[in-house]
Design a protein around this motif. Structure first.
Motif, PDB file in Angstrom:
ATOM      1  N   ASP A  94       0.251   3.936   1.868  1.00 49.92           N
ATOM      2  CA  ASP A  94      -0.264   4.884   2.330  1.00 49.92           C
ATOM      3  C   ASP A  94      -0.090   4.475   3.541  1.00 49.92           C
ATOM      4  O   ASP A  94      -0.893   4.592   4.527  1.00 49.92           O
ATOM      5  CB  ASP A  94      -1.427   5.457   2.351  1.00 49.92           C
ATOM      6  N   HIS A  95       1.337   3.967   3.647  1.00 49.40           N
ATOM      7  CA  HIS A  95       2.004   3.913   5.600  1.00 49.40           C
ATOM      8  C   HIS A  95       3.210   4.274   5.877  1.00 49.40           C
ATOM      9  O   HIS A  95       4.048   4.335   4.928  1.00 49.40           O
ATOM     10  CB  HIS A  95       0.932   1.900   5.497  1.00 49.40           C
ATOM     11  N   TRP A 150       4.592   0.913  12.630  1.00 51.36           N
ATOM     12  CA  TRP A 150       3.687   1.324  11.108  1.00 51.36           C
ATOM     13  C   TRP A 150       3.148   1.575  11.947  1.00 51.36           C
ATOM     14  O   TRP A 150       1.996   1.276  13.008  1.00 51.36           O
ATOM     15  CB  TRP A 150       3.326  -0.365  11.103  1.00 51.36           C
ATOM     16  N   LYS A 151       2.410   2.743  10.578  1.00 57.13           N
ATOM     17  CA  LYS A 151       1.611   3.533  10.982  1.00 57.13           C
ATOM     18  C   LYS A 151       0.526   3.969   9.713  1.00 57.13           C
ATOM     19  O   LYS A 151       1.137   4.299   9.035  1.00 57.13           O
ATOM     20  CB  LYS A 151       1.244   5.051  11.318  1.00 57.13           C
ATOM     21  N   ASP A 152      -1.071   3.489   9.699  1.00 57.81           N
ATOM     22  CA  ASP A 152      -1.333   4.102   9.151  1.00 57.81           C
ATOM     23  C   ASP A 152      -1.726   5.094   8.525  1.00 57.81           C
ATOM     24  O   ASP A 152      -2.698   6.276   9.266  1.00 57.81           O
ATOM     25  CB  ASP A 152      -2.692   3.094   8.702  1.00 57.81           C
ATOM     26  N   TYR A 203       6.367   3.582   7.617  1.00 57.37           N
ATOM     27  CA  TYR A 203       7.193   2.362   8.555  1.00 57.37           C
ATOM     28  C   TYR A 203       8.341   2.000   8.192  1.00 57.37           C
ATOM     29  O   TYR A 203       8.721   2.242   6.150  1.00 57.37           O
ATOM     30  CB  TYR A 203       6.343   1.304   8.429  1.00 57.37           C
ATOM     31  N   MET A 241      -1.667  -6.137   7.573  1.00 58.22           N
ATOM     32  CA  MET A 241      -1.069  -5.136   7.418  1.00 58.22           C
ATOM     33  C   MET A 241      -1.459  -3.914   5.565  1.00 58.22           C
ATOM     34  O   MET A 241      -0.938  -3.140   5.002  1.00 58.22           O
ATOM     35  CB  MET A 241       0.283  -4.547   7.331  1.00 58.22           C
ATOM     36  N   SER A 272       0.717  -1.394  -0.017  1.00 57.98           N
ATOM     37  CA  SER A 272       0.446   0.238  -0.558  1.00 57.98           C
ATOM     38  C   SER A 272       0.675   1.269   0.300  1.00 57.98           C
ATOM     39  O   SER A 272       2.339   1.448   1.204  1.00 57.98           O
ATOM     40  CB  SER A 272      -0.763  -0.290   1.617  1.00 57.98           C
TER      41      SER A 272
END
Length: 402
Positions: A128-129, A243-245, A131, A192, A126
């Protein structure tokens, strides 16, 4: 041209939960952390992991993202054999052409691209994360376990689990049940949205899924459940890092503030795993005689003569004398004039906060409190007041409240 591993980076998201920040750009192109954009993280992860062939699937407002990626030179992906490829939806012979209908359909529409490299494994990512992750370790785990699909997971709280796809696994971390955003989760292993597939296996599932008129053409809703139902071996790969959305205003603000925190888990000063970016050439930032800057990131081209505390300033930001910036993010070219106060806010590219205006406020007991956002190019007039949680997309006249 055969490659063992090809990465497919899903970067077409509209990012509707970022509201004013994505009205003109795709979510992966949103500025982050003073000098980066969100997409820099998965692209840099690919290069650092030894993956030199990356397809970037774009759709929503792709112009700025396409221009930013360009030939892929900042990430060492400007290669004649492999490299980075921009993959928008396209029209095929005898077909009217369609937008990407879902994550699985996006990959399906690019089967031809993947067949060109005929990889053993495909990594789905993806855009848009935030990390840092070594995908080669995950691919090695996938090979070792002889899985059809390996899904990267991390532990979340029971409350957070209701927002994710949850993997229920046995003692060997093999998936026996998948629940999409369950009201009563049985585990806290959250997907994730990072997958490794054996390509020949995935290719057939994509074709079968496309033939189903009732399918949402999505990995989480269709491909994973279909593989599970067919008895395929699905493994989980546990990730323990940061890790952050960053799909919401609060999470984007939080992640930027994490850049300032010593023990947040994310550091840009780790030379063993650099995050590359296309950085504009700007002169050094300058702090004037009246400037007070503390615990902040201030990048090139900034001119600061006011107070800046616990904030992130992108390139070419101006903070005039008497202006006060607290716990805020000022994106490229933002201007805050004399006497203006910006607190717990995000001011997007090229926005202007005129003299003695107020944007945002410190946290309070008000249940409606939140981060204030001023969209790119917007002018907030003199002495105007922008309340917490406000999403300002148009100019605000002097003295008005919004």
């Amino acid at each position: 041209m055969k490659k063992e591993v090809v990465a497919m980076l899903l970067a077409g998201g509209q990012g509707s939960r970022l509201y004013a920040l994505t009205s003109h750009v795709a979510k992966p192109a949103v500025p982050f952390g003073g000098k980066y954009r969100i997409i820099d993280f998965p692209l840099s992860n690919c290069v650092n992991s030894g993956i030199d062939t990356v397809g970037v699937l774009t759709q929503y407002r792709p112009l700025e993202l396409n221009s930013y990626i360009g030939s892929g030179q900042p990430w060492d992906l400007d290669r004649s054999d492999g490299g980075v490829h921009i993959l928008p939806p396209y029209m095929r012979e005898g077909d009217q052409g369609t937008w990407y209908k879902g994550t699985a359909n996006a990959i399906y529409q690019n089967i031809g691209f993947l067949d060109l490299y005929d990889p053993e494994y495909v990594v789905i990512l993806s855009g848009d994360h935030i990390y840092k992750m070594d995908y080669s370790d995950m691919v090695d785990f996938h090979k070792k376990t002889q899985a059809a699909c390996t899904i990267s997971v991390l532990e979340v709280t029971l409350e957070e689990a209701t927002r994710f796809g949850i993997m229920n696994v046995d003692e060997n971390d093999q998936v026996y049940e998948f629940e999409e955003k369950p009201k009563h989760p049985k585990s806290t292993l959250a997907s994730m949205g990072i997958y490794v597939f054996s390509w020949k296996k995935l290719r057939q599932y994509l074709i079968d899924d496309e033939a189903d008129p009732n399918s949402s053409n999505d990995f989480g809703k269709n491909i994973i459940p279909n593989m599970l139902a067919a008895g395929e071996k699905l493994m989980t790969y546990r990730f323990n890092g940061y890790w952050k959305d960053v799909g919401t205003i609060n999470s984007l603000w939080d992640a930027n503030m994490d850049m300032l925190a010593i023990n947040s888990g994310i550091s840009m000063y780790d030379n063993s795993w650099p995050i590359y970016a296309r950085t504009p050439v700007k002169p050094p930032h300058v702090t004037g005689p009246n400037a007070q800057v503390s615990h902040s990131l201030v990048t090139g081209g900034c001119r600061v003569d006011g107070v800046v505390e616990n904030s992130v300033l992108f390139n070419s930001v101006t903070v005039e004398e008497g202006a006060d910036i607290q716990y805020s993010i000022l994106m490229p070219g933002a201007v805050v004039k004399k006497g203006a106060v910006v607190s717990y806010a995000i001011v997007a590219e090229g926005a202007v906060i005129e003299e003695e205006a107020t944007v945002g406020a410190p946290p309070s007991d008000d249940p409606d409190w939140g981060i204030a956002v001023v969209a790119g190019g917007v002018t907030v007039g003199p002495k105007a007041v922008i309340k917490p949680s406000a999403m300002i997309r148009e100019d605000v006249k002097g003295g008005e409240q919004a």
